[in-house]
Design a protein around this motif. Structure first.
Motif, PDB file in Angstrom:
ATOM      1  N   ILE A  63      13.577 -13.959  24.090  1.00 42.90           N
ATOM      2  CA  ILE A  63      12.577 -12.905  24.010  1.00 42.90           C
ATOM      3  C   ILE A  63      11.731 -12.971  25.269  1.00 42.90           C
ATOM      4  CG2 ILE A  63      10.642 -11.960  22.718  1.00 42.90           C
ATOM      5  CD1 ILE A  63      11.752 -13.266  20.240  1.00 42.90           C
ATOM      6  N   GLN A  64      11.737 -11.905  26.042  1.00 37.94           N
ATOM      7  CA  GLN A  64      10.971 -11.886  27.281  1.00 37.94           C
ATOM      8  C   GLN A  64       9.986 -10.730  27.259  1.00 37.94           C
ATOM      9  OE1 GLN A  64      13.235 -11.895  30.860  1.00 37.94           O
ATOM     10  NE2 GLN A  64      11.493 -11.529  32.187  1.00 37.94           N
ATOM     11  N   MET A  65       8.715 -11.055  27.476  1.00 33.10           N
ATOM     12  CA  MET A  65       7.694 -10.021  27.632  1.00 33.10           C
ATOM     13  C   MET A  65       7.563  -9.702  29.106  1.00 33.10           C
ATOM     14  SD  MET A  65       4.541 -10.891  25.055  1.00 33.10           S
ATOM     15  CE  MET A  65       3.626  -9.500  25.743  1.00 33.10           C
ATOM     16  N   SER A  66       7.537  -8.436  29.427  1.00 33.15           N
ATOM     17  CA  SER A  66       7.414  -8.020  30.822  1.00 33.15           C
ATOM     18  C   SER A  66       6.561  -6.764  30.891  1.00 33.15           C
ATOM     19  CB  SER A  66       8.797  -7.759  31.422  1.00 33.15           C
ATOM     20  OG  SER A  66       8.704  -7.471  32.793  1.00 33.15           O
ATOM     21  N   LEU A  67       5.477  -6.834  31.670  1.00 31.45           N
ATOM     22  CA  LEU A  67       4.559  -5.707  31.824  1.00 31.45           C
ATOM     23  C   LEU A  67       4.331  -5.441  33.302  1.00 31.45           C
ATOM     24  CD1 LEU A  67       1.833  -6.783  29.216  1.00 31.45           C
ATOM     25  CD2 LEU A  67       3.628  -5.079  28.860  1.00 31.45           C
ATOM     26  N   LEU A  68       4.388  -4.167  33.694  1.00 32.04           N
ATOM     27  CA  LEU A  68       4.097  -3.762  35.071  1.00 32.04           C
ATOM     28  C   LEU A  68       2.782  -2.993  35.073  1.00 32.04           C
ATOM     29  CD1 LEU A  68       5.037  -3.541  38.036  1.00 32.04           C
ATOM     30  CD2 LEU A  68       6.115  -1.367  37.418  1.00 32.04           C
ATOM     31  N   GLU A  76       1.955   0.372  33.346  1.00 35.21           N
ATOM     32  CA  GLU A  76       2.854   1.444  33.773  1.00 35.21           C
ATOM     33  C   GLU A  76       4.243   1.293  33.178  1.00 35.21           C
ATOM     34  OE1 GLU A  76       2.821   1.457  38.046  1.00 35.21           O
ATOM     35  OE2 GLU A  76       0.967   2.643  38.120  1.00 35.21           O
ATOM     36  N   MET A  77       4.603   0.083  32.805  1.00 30.74           N
ATOM     37  CA  MET A  77       5.917  -0.165  32.221  1.00 30.74           C
ATOM     38  C   MET A  77       5.822  -1.355  31.282  1.00 30.74           C
ATOM     39  SD  MET A  77       8.743  -2.273  32.105  1.00 30.74           S
ATOM     40  CE  MET A  77       8.575  -3.339  33.532  1.00 30.74           C
ATOM     41  N   ALA A  78       6.537  -1.277  30.164  1.00 36.05           N
ATOM     42  CA  ALA A  78       6.629  -2.398  29.229  1.00 36.05           C
ATOM     43  C   ALA A  78       8.045  -2.420  28.676  1.00 36.05           C
ATOM     44  CB  ALA A  78       5.606  -2.254  28.098  1.00 36.05           C
ATOM     45  N   ASN A  79       8.689  -3.566  28.696  1.00 30.15           N
ATOM     46  CA  ASN A  79      10.043  -3.613  28.148  1.00 30.15           C
ATOM     47  C   ASN A  79       9.999  -3.542  26.622  1.00 30.15           C
ATOM     48  OD1 ASN A  79       9.036  -6.195  27.670  1.00 30.15           O
ATOM     49  ND2 ASN A  79      11.009  -7.182  27.971  1.00 30.15           N
ATOM     50  N   ASN A  80      11.163  -3.322  26.017  1.00 26.48           N
ATOM     51  CA  ASN A  80      11.223  -3.106  24.566  1.00 26.48           C
ATOM     52  C   ASN A  80      10.689  -4.297  23.786  1.00 26.48           C
ATOM     53  OD1 ASN A  80      12.275  -0.533  24.728  1.00 26.48           O
ATOM     54  ND2 ASN A  80      14.400  -1.219  24.722  1.00 26.48           N
ATOM     55  N   LYS A  81      10.980  -5.512  24.275  1.00 26.48           N
ATOM     56  CA  LYS A  81      10.524  -6.696  23.554  1.00 26.48           C
ATOM     57  C   LYS A  81       9.002  -6.800  23.557  1.00 26.48           C
ATOM     58  CE  LYS A  81      14.507  -7.917  22.296  1.00 26.48           C
ATOM     59  NZ  LYS A  81      14.863  -7.643  20.882  1.00 26.48           N
ATOM     60  N   SER A  82       8.382  -6.390  24.661  1.00 28.16           N
ATOM     61  CA  SER A  82       6.918  -6.392  24.702  1.00 28.16           C
ATOM     62  C   SER A  82       6.358  -5.451  23.640  1.00 28.16           C
ATOM     63  CB  SER A  82       6.429  -5.960  26.090  1.00 28.16           C
ATOM     64  OG  SER A  82       6.825  -6.866  27.083  1.00 28.16           O
ATOM     65  N   CYS A  83       6.940  -4.262  23.549  1.00 27.61           N
ATOM     66  CA  CYS A  83       6.467  -3.284  22.559  1.00 27.61           C
ATOM     67  C   CYS A  83       6.655  -3.821  21.144  1.00 27.61           C
ATOM     68  CB  CYS A  83       7.214  -1.965  22.725  1.00 27.61           C
ATOM     69  SG  CYS A  83       6.928  -1.161  24.322  1.00 27.61           S
ATOM     70  N   SER A  84       7.807  -4.474  20.920  1.00 28.60           N
ATOM     71  CA  SER A  84       8.089  -5.015  19.590  1.00 28.60           C
ATOM     72  C   SER A  84       7.117  -6.128  19.229  1.00 28.60           C
ATOM     73  CB  SER A  84       9.526  -5.536  19.542  1.00 28.60           C
ATOM     74  OG  SER A  84       9.798  -6.143  18.300  1.00 28.60           O
ATOM     75  N   LEU A  85       6.896  -7.057  20.160  1.00 28.11           N
ATOM     76  CA  LEU A  85       6.003  -8.180  19.889  1.00 28.11           C
ATOM     77  C   LEU A  85       4.554  -7.735  19.726  1.00 28.11           C
ATOM     78  CD1 LEU A  85       7.520 -10.789  22.348  1.00 28.11           C
ATOM     79  CD2 LEU A  85       7.417 -11.021  19.868  1.00 28.11           C
ATOM     80  N   LEU A  86       4.170  -6.721  20.498  1.00 29.28           N
ATOM     81  CA  LEU A  86       2.794  -6.237  20.437  1.00 29.28           C
ATOM     82  C   LEU A  86       2.592  -5.187  19.350  1.00 29.28           C
ATOM     83  CD1 LEU A  86       2.197  -5.978  24.281  1.00 29.28           C
ATOM     84  CD2 LEU A  86       1.138  -7.634  22.724  1.00 29.28           C
ATOM     85  N   SER A  87       3.675  -4.842  18.634  1.00 34.64           N
ATOM     86  CA  SER A  87       3.616  -3.888  17.516  1.00 34.64           C
ATOM     87  C   SER A  87       3.047  -2.540  17.935  1.00 34.64           C
ATOM     88  CB  SER A  87       2.788  -4.464  16.359  1.00 34.64           C
ATOM     89  OG  SER A  87       3.355  -5.648  15.873  1.00 34.64           O
ATOM     90  N   GLN A  88       3.472  -2.068  19.119  1.00 37.28           N
ATOM     91  CA  GLN A  88       3.024  -0.769  19.612  1.00 37.28           C
ATOM     92  C   GLN A  88       4.211   0.006  20.171  1.00 37.28           C
ATOM     93  OE1 GLN A  88      -0.641  -0.147  21.677  1.00 37.28           O
ATOM     94  NE2 GLN A  88      -1.290  -2.282  21.464  1.00 37.28           N
ATOM     95  N   LEU A  89       4.177   1.318  20.020  1.00 39.76           N
ATOM     96  CA  LEU A  89       5.198   2.165  20.607  1.00 39.76           C
ATOM     97  C   LEU A  89       4.984   2.241  22.111  1.00 39.76           C
ATOM     98  CD1 LEU A  89       5.188   5.123  18.051  1.00 39.76           C
ATOM     99  CD2 LEU A  89       6.908   3.311  18.242  1.00 39.76           C
ATOM    100  N   PRO A  90       6.054   2.440  22.888  1.00 43.94           N
ATOM    101  CA  PRO A  90       5.899   2.536  24.345  1.00 43.94           C
ATOM    102  C   PRO A  90       4.880   3.593  24.767  1.00 43.94           C
ATOM    103  CG  PRO A  90       8.212   2.331  23.766  1.00 43.94           C
ATOM    104  CD  PRO A  90       7.472   2.475  22.475  1.00 43.94           C
TER     105      PRO A  90
END
Length: 300
Positions: A63-68, A76-90
């Motif tokens: 599981i990798q969190m990645s935010l730009l 400006e960018m968030a990968n799918n795993k970040s959205c899933s872990l943070l419980s927010q839609l892109p």
């Protein structure tokens, strides 16, 4: 036999994208090639879905969190795993300032550190950060934070990422012990998963893979069967594998169906039955939604 030998050598080297054409003959050799192709597909998928093909006591999911961010800290960018872990839609996460999803302590340290990071065009540093979900779950981990210039040289960007599971990091020292915590006063408190809970969830994961042709029992009954409760089962599975139990079941059924469609001469009706779909129309709709085309289009 030479082709089979070559395929086995490729698999031994770790190349699981090598496959053989069984040919037009319906003999024992063709059957052996079909079985090898299926084994190859299963091993390849195990690397994708479990992280390591033979990891019995190791983390099974990367599981990798990645935010730009821009220079102001706006996401400006968030990968799918970040959205899933943070419980927010892109669409909800992108456009927020990253400080809005940080804990109060992290906000303070982040605002103190940010001007120093932006003084140079290129920097790399490690920062301990805590992110908080709308439900009160805190993700705490060391993040690799980099700053760099955009291609035109005008804008400065910030990339922050972290790997919550890695090959050399034991479960007891990894995500579930240190990275997930409960915030004080959370309205909807989450449970802490023990190593025993994680082993139980893995058993459910393996049970699904080994019984794709069968319907799952109700989650309440399944949880009782596994010695836990429904909430912990659903919550833990989502956190460990990044999806719900029923979505995982569907995606694995479709993955196996695709393998059988490509590498066997079984009828689509038989394949649908073997992968737990009740009818051809249901199977075709789900397959097209997943892969963009009906299963019949894979047949020559």
């Amino acid at each position: 036999m030479k082709r089979i030998q070559q395929m086995l050598l490729e698999m031994a080297r770790g190349n699981f994208f090598y496959s053989l054409d069984p040919g037009a003959k319906n003999d024992n050799m063709a059957s052996l090639i079909v079985m090898l192709n299926m084994v190859n597909e299963e091993i390849r998928a195990s690397f994708v879905h479990q992280g390591f093909a033979t990891a019995q006591d190791s983390p099974r999911y990367l599981i990798q969190m990645s935010l730009l961010l821009d220079a102001n800290g706006t996401i400006e960018m968030a990968n799918n795993k970040s959205c899933s872990l943070l419980s927010q839609l892109p669409k909800d996460l992108i456009g927020q300032n990253v400080s809005e999803i940080m804990t109060a302590n992290t906000q303070k340290s982040w605002h103190n550190k940010l001007p120093k990071l932006l003084k140079k065009d290129f920097t790399d540093t490690i920062m301990p950060l805590e992110f908080i979900t709308p439900e009160g779950l805190i993700i705490s981990k060391d993040f690799h934070v980099s700053t760099f210039r955009s291609l035109d040289g005008n804008d400065q960007k910030i990339l922050m990422d972290t790997v919550l599971f890695s090959k050399g990091e034991p479960i007891g020292k990894g995500l579930w012990k240190h990275a997930l915590k409960i915030s004080k006063g959370a309205k909807s408190p989450k449970v802490r998963l023990s190593q025993k809970d994680i082993r139980m969830i893995r058993e459910v994961h393996d049970m699904i893979l080994n019984n794709l042709d069968r319907d799952l029992p109700k989650l309440k009954d399944l949880a009782l069967q596994m010695g836990t409760n429904e909430f912990k089962l659903k919550y833990g599975f989502k956190q460990l594998y990044g999806t719900t139990i029923f979505k995982f079941l569907t995606q694995e059924r479709l993955r196996k169906a695709k393998t059988l469609t490509l590498h066997t001469s079984l009828s689509l009706k038989t394949i649908a039955h073997m992968t737990g779909f009740k009818s051809i129309p249901h199977f075709s709709r789900a397959f097209k939604e997943k892969y963009g085309r009906p299963p019949s289009s894979l047949r020559k």
